[in-house]
Design a protein around this motif. Structure first.
Motif, PDB file in Angstrom:
ATOM      1  N   GLU A  27      10.427  23.992  31.496  1.00  0.00           N
ATOM      2  CA  GLU A  27       9.337  24.084  32.467  1.00  0.00           C
ATOM      3  C   GLU A  27       8.137  23.243  32.048  1.00  0.00           C
ATOM      4  O   GLU A  27       7.881  23.048  30.871  1.00  0.00           O
ATOM      5  CB  GLU A  27       8.936  25.542  32.673  1.00  0.00           C
ATOM      6  CG  GLU A  27       8.456  26.221  31.398  1.00  0.00           C
ATOM      7  CD  GLU A  27       7.839  27.586  31.690  1.00  0.00           C
ATOM      8  OE1 GLU A  27       8.222  28.194  32.699  1.00  0.00           O
ATOM      9  OE2 GLU A  27       6.980  28.009  30.896  1.00  0.00           O
ATOM     10  N   LYS A  66      11.326  25.821  41.292  1.00  0.00           N
ATOM     11  CA  LYS A  66      10.533  26.984  41.610  1.00  0.00           C
ATOM     12  C   LYS A  66       9.304  27.015  40.701  1.00  0.00           C
ATOM     13  O   LYS A  66       9.305  26.404  39.636  1.00  0.00           O
ATOM     14  CB  LYS A  66      11.345  28.273  41.540  1.00  0.00           C
ATOM     15  CG  LYS A  66      11.985  28.616  40.226  1.00  0.00           C
ATOM     16  CD  LYS A  66      12.770  29.920  40.437  1.00  0.00           C
ATOM     17  CE  LYS A  66      13.063  30.629  39.124  1.00  0.00           C
ATOM     18  NZ  LYS A  66      14.073  29.933  38.301  1.00  0.00           N
ATOM     19  N   GLU A  68       5.995  29.125  38.839  1.00  0.00           N
ATOM     20  CA  GLU A  68       5.461  30.407  38.392  1.00  0.00           C
ATOM     21  C   GLU A  68       4.180  30.171  37.614  1.00  0.00           C
ATOM     22  O   GLU A  68       4.068  29.192  36.886  1.00  0.00           O
ATOM     23  CB  GLU A  68       6.482  31.114  37.501  1.00  0.00           C
ATOM     24  CG  GLU A  68       7.135  32.295  38.207  1.00  0.00           C
ATOM     25  CD  GLU A  68       8.369  32.771  37.464  1.00  0.00           C
ATOM     26  OE1 GLU A  68       8.333  32.794  36.221  1.00  0.00           O
ATOM     27  OE2 GLU A  68       9.350  33.094  38.150  1.00  0.00           O
ATOM     28  N   TRP A  69       3.238  31.080  37.823  1.00  0.00           N
ATOM     29  CA  TRP A  69       1.985  30.942  37.093  1.00  0.00           C
ATOM     30  C   TRP A  69       2.158  31.455  35.668  1.00  0.00           C
ATOM     31  O   TRP A  69       2.811  32.468  35.443  1.00  0.00           O
ATOM     32  CB  TRP A  69       0.870  31.712  37.796  1.00  0.00           C
ATOM     33  CG  TRP A  69       0.427  31.038  39.063  1.00  0.00           C
ATOM     34  CD1 TRP A  69       0.889  31.274  40.308  1.00  0.00           C
ATOM     35  CD2 TRP A  69      -0.534  30.000  39.185  1.00  0.00           C
ATOM     36  NE1 TRP A  69       0.288  30.456  41.211  1.00  0.00           N
ATOM     37  CE2 TRP A  69      -0.611  29.658  40.546  1.00  0.00           C
ATOM     38  CE3 TRP A  69      -1.347  29.312  38.276  1.00  0.00           C
ATOM     39  CZ2 TRP A  69      -1.455  28.664  41.024  1.00  0.00           C
ATOM     40  CZ3 TRP A  69      -2.202  28.335  38.759  1.00  0.00           C
ATOM     41  CH2 TRP A  69      -2.254  28.005  40.119  1.00  0.00           C
ATOM     42  N   GLY A  70       1.552  30.729  34.740  1.00  0.00           N
ATOM     43  CA  GLY A  70       1.616  31.153  33.342  1.00  0.00           C
ATOM     44  C   GLY A  70       0.424  30.593  32.587  1.00  0.00           C
ATOM     45  O   GLY A  70      -0.477  30.011  33.187  1.00  0.00           O
ATOM     46  N   ARG A  79       0.298  26.408  36.793  1.00  0.00           N
ATOM     47  CA  ARG A  79       1.541  26.676  37.535  1.00  0.00           C
ATOM     48  C   ARG A  79       2.660  25.841  36.918  1.00  0.00           C
ATOM     49  O   ARG A  79       2.588  24.615  36.866  1.00  0.00           O
ATOM     50  CB  ARG A  79       1.366  26.344  39.016  1.00  0.00           C
ATOM     51  CG  ARG A  79       2.584  26.699  39.833  1.00  0.00           C
ATOM     52  CD  ARG A  79       2.261  27.254  41.199  1.00  0.00           C
ATOM     53  NE  ARG A  79       1.664  26.271  42.091  1.00  0.00           N
ATOM     54  CZ  ARG A  79       1.567  26.471  43.409  1.00  0.00           C
ATOM     55  NH1 ARG A  79       2.050  27.583  43.953  1.00  0.00           N
ATOM     56  NH2 ARG A  79       0.994  25.561  44.167  1.00  0.00           N
ATOM     57  N   TYR A  81       6.599  24.574  36.672  1.00  0.00           N
ATOM     58  CA  TYR A  81       7.757  24.303  37.544  1.00  0.00           C
ATOM     59  C   TYR A  81       9.029  24.318  36.721  1.00  0.00           C
ATOM     60  O   TYR A  81       9.063  23.807  35.604  1.00  0.00           O
ATOM     61  CB  TYR A  81       7.591  22.936  38.224  1.00  0.00           C
ATOM     62  CG  TYR A  81       6.431  22.924  39.191  1.00  0.00           C
ATOM     63  CD1 TYR A  81       6.633  23.244  40.535  1.00  0.00           C
ATOM     64  CD2 TYR A  81       5.146  22.628  38.756  1.00  0.00           C
ATOM     65  CE1 TYR A  81       5.569  23.253  41.423  1.00  0.00           C
ATOM     66  CE2 TYR A  81       4.075  22.644  39.638  1.00  0.00           C
ATOM     67  CZ  TYR A  81       4.288  22.954  40.969  1.00  0.00           C
ATOM     68  OH  TYR A  81       3.242  22.976  41.844  1.00  0.00           O
TER      69      TYR A  81
ATOM     70  N   GLU B  19      -3.974  28.433  45.644  1.00  0.00           N
ATOM     71  CA  GLU B  19      -3.178  28.121  44.455  1.00  0.00           C
ATOM     72  C   GLU B  19      -3.100  26.621  44.224  1.00  0.00           C
ATOM     73  O   GLU B  19      -3.220  26.145  43.103  1.00  0.00           O
ATOM     74  CB  GLU B  19      -1.760  28.689  44.620  1.00  0.00           C
ATOM     75  CG  GLU B  19      -1.726  30.188  44.433  1.00  0.00           C
ATOM     76  CD  GLU B  19      -0.317  30.740  44.441  1.00  0.00           C
ATOM     77  OE1 GLU B  19      -0.134  31.849  43.935  1.00  0.00           O
ATOM     78  OE2 GLU B  19       0.596  30.064  44.951  1.00  0.00           O
TER      79      GLU B  19
END
Lengths: 112, 482
Positions: A27, A66, A68-70, A79, A81, B19
């Motif tokens: 990611e 996809k 996801e925030w981290g 964010r 990917y 976002e």
């Protein structure tokens, strides 16, 4: 829409392919992708936000990545990917297609 | 799946865009940090990171545009293109719009009338179980005394009501209320209970009203129109033909009585002598319209057989001529012959105007077809330039819809004018027509929506032939021609 935001030196659709390729190792956030492209291309490919983010949204829409925030490496919200299964298949297909195309172009250049 | 993701994005568009903004800002901050690490002064780094590589607003816009249906834009293009094409051929456009518009106008006005007239809802409970008593000629030749006889001995009816006016059955149902005419029905006190009409206000009639009780029930419509929706109307005293009455109830919304015209007030039949002290009321001879609710499990023929026996008995005892009792379903049209006539007239008119609409559509389809033939070159060129056949068909469909929308505007204007004049005409016409059309307003949303839906179908149908024609075009042949 579309063509105008591609870096001028890229063939249409190539940016999507390159982004997918950078995600194979794991990611990355948007900035990370841009940096990786710059590093791997030895500063040739400098991708701006106005082409990077539309491309990422396109990949999200098609379900190839996809998001996801981290937390980023210095603990900011970012964010990230990741490649999906469909994204891996797409990468393989695009890559084959790209190599076919580049091969063809090279053959033409050598012969002409 | 793609559709689902797109919808989810658009549904949460505020969050999605926030976002995106955050993500792009993170990108800028990272670059700023990188610049500082590379030795650029802090203040310059902020500006440089802002400037670097493209506009962030553009990035956001383009990223958002990915999620929006690309079709929306091209649909708008189609509409603009269609409008331009129609303007370029004013003759064709004018003929098509007027033909369709006139047809739509006629249909809408008639449909509005039908809707107000034939399909008016009737709030009577289980109306299928309510029947009207008529003789062999379809007429209500019964009397109050005969009703008493039926009510006392019948086992097949769960309730029997009588209605009548001062001078006969339907004429002379007008009384003066503050110098204005109101339409009144004289009813047996069980009228509302048997029909299952509840009171919106007040208790209504009790079944044992004395002859001298001067009470009245007001229709919901009259309550609004004549009494300004007075919340304290129950208990109010009104003067009808110089006789004071007390309002004891307001009916539920939408009930205007059981006769053809619209009743506004109901008075117990027993109060008639109060209003006309000099009349001689002969309960045996004077007519009354009878309606009954069938008892559970009783069929109309069973009830009719019993009522015929009872009627024969009654008439023999009172020295009256025999008559046949028949039961008909109760509608707004107490007289079945009138109802049949109205149905026939409307059916004829309706088929005529539907035919007109059909003809107009056929004409317009023909015009479209001729236009399509004249545009072979254009279509051929578009196909040759890479337009998909679906895109060509969509263009044709859009043109039809634009045409139909223009016709709809014209048609609704025509309908509105027709109805306005129609209502104005009916007001000066006979009393019965006026009362029939009381619910008619020039703007009936149901009618307009229905006509709009029909029109869309028509537009699609009118496109089928031109579309087939366009799909058969061979671009090469079309471009070579001439």
């Amino acid at each position: 829409m579309g063509l105008t935001n591609q870096p001028p030196d890229l063939l249409p659709g190539t940016l999507d392919l390159l982004i997918l390729r950078t995600l194979v190792a794991g990611e990355l956030h948007g900035y990370g992708i841009a940096e990786r492209l710059k590093l791997l291309s030895q500063d040739v490919l400098q991708v701006g936000e106005s082409s990077l983010y539309p491309a990422l949204q396109r990949l999200l829409l098609n379900g190839w990545v996809k998001a996801e925030w981290g937390a980023s490496e210095n603990n900011r919200r970012a964010r990230f990917y990741t490649l999906t299964g469909a994204g891996k298949k797409r990468l393989a297909a695009e890559r084959a297609e790209f190599e076919r195309l580049v091969g063809a172009i090279q053959r033409v250049l050598q012969l002409a | 799946m793609k559709l689902f993701r797109r919808l989810r994005y658009l549904l949460h568009s505020t969050r999605s865009e926030a976002e995106l903004r955050e993500e792009i800002e993170f990108h800028r901050l990272e670059r700023q940090r990188q610049l500082v690490r590379d030795g650029v002064p802090e203040s310059d780094a902020v500006a440089a990171s802002r400037r670097a590589l493209g506009s962030r607003t553009l990035a956001r816009e383009e990223a958002r545009a990915v999620w929006i249906w690309p079709r929306l834009e091209t649909i708008w293009q189609d509409i603009v293109y269609a409008a331009r094409g129609l303007r370029r051929e004013p003759g064709f456009t004018l003929v098509a719009v007027l033909a369709l518009g006139a047809a739509i106008g006629l249909n809408t006005s008639l449909f509005t009338t039908l809707n107000a007239f034939l399909w008016r809802p009737w709030p009577v409970q289980d109306p299928d179980r309510v029947v009207t008593l008529v003789d062999q000629n379809g007429r209500a030749t019964f009397s109050l005394a005969e009703r008493e006889h039926f009510a006392r001995y019948s086992k097949t009816l769960s309730g029997l009501v009588a209605t009548r006016c001062l001078d006969g059955l339907s004429e002379g149902c007008l009384l003066k209320l503050d110098d204005a005419d109101v339409r009144v029905d004289f009813v047996t006190p069980n009228y509302f209970r048997v029909l299952g009409i509840s009171m919106a206000r007040g208790a209504g009639f009790s079944d044992d009203i004395a002859r001298t009780d001067t009470v009245a029930i007001v229709s919901d419509r009259a309550w609004r129109v004549r009494f300004a929706a007075d919340p304290n109307v129950v208990g109010r005293r009104i003067v009808l033909d110089d006789v004071p009455f007390t309002i004891v109830g307001v009916t539920t919304h939408g009930f205007d009585g059981t006769s053809l015209d619209q009743k506004e007030l109901w008075i117990p039949i027993g109060a008639m002598p109060m209003l006309r002290p000099d009349y001689v009321f002969d309960d045996v001879k004077r007519g009354a319209a009878l309606s009954a609710r069938l008892a559970d499990g009783v069929t109309p023929p069973q009830a009719a057989a019993e009522l015929n026996t009872l009627s024969e008995q009654f008439r023999r005892d009172h020295g009256l001529d025999r008559h046949q009792v028949a039961l008909i379903s109760t509608t707004f049209f107490p007289n079945p012959a009138k109802r049949r006539n109205a149905d026939q007239i409307f059916a004829t008119m309706f088929s005529a105007v539907v035919l007109v609409l059909g003809l107009a559509c056929a004409n317009v389809a023909n015009l479209l077809l001729a236009r399509g033939a004249a545009r072979r070159r254009e279509t051929g060129a578009r196909l040759a330039l890479g337009a998909s056949r679906a895109r060509i068909v969509r263009q044709l469909l859009t043109e039809s819809l634009v045409l139909a929308t223009a016709a709809l505007v014209v048609g609704l204007a025509i309908a509105y004018i027709l109805l306005l004049f129609g209502i104005a005409g009916a007001v000066t016409a006979a009393h019965i027509i006026r009362s029939l059309l009381y619910d008619l307003s020039p703007f009936d949303p149901i009618a307009y929506v229905t006509v709009g839906a029909v029109l869309t179908i028509v537009a699609i149908a009118a496109t089928i032939l031109p579309a087939r024609q366009a799909l058969r075009i061979d671009p090469a042949a079309a471009l070579r021609a001439e």
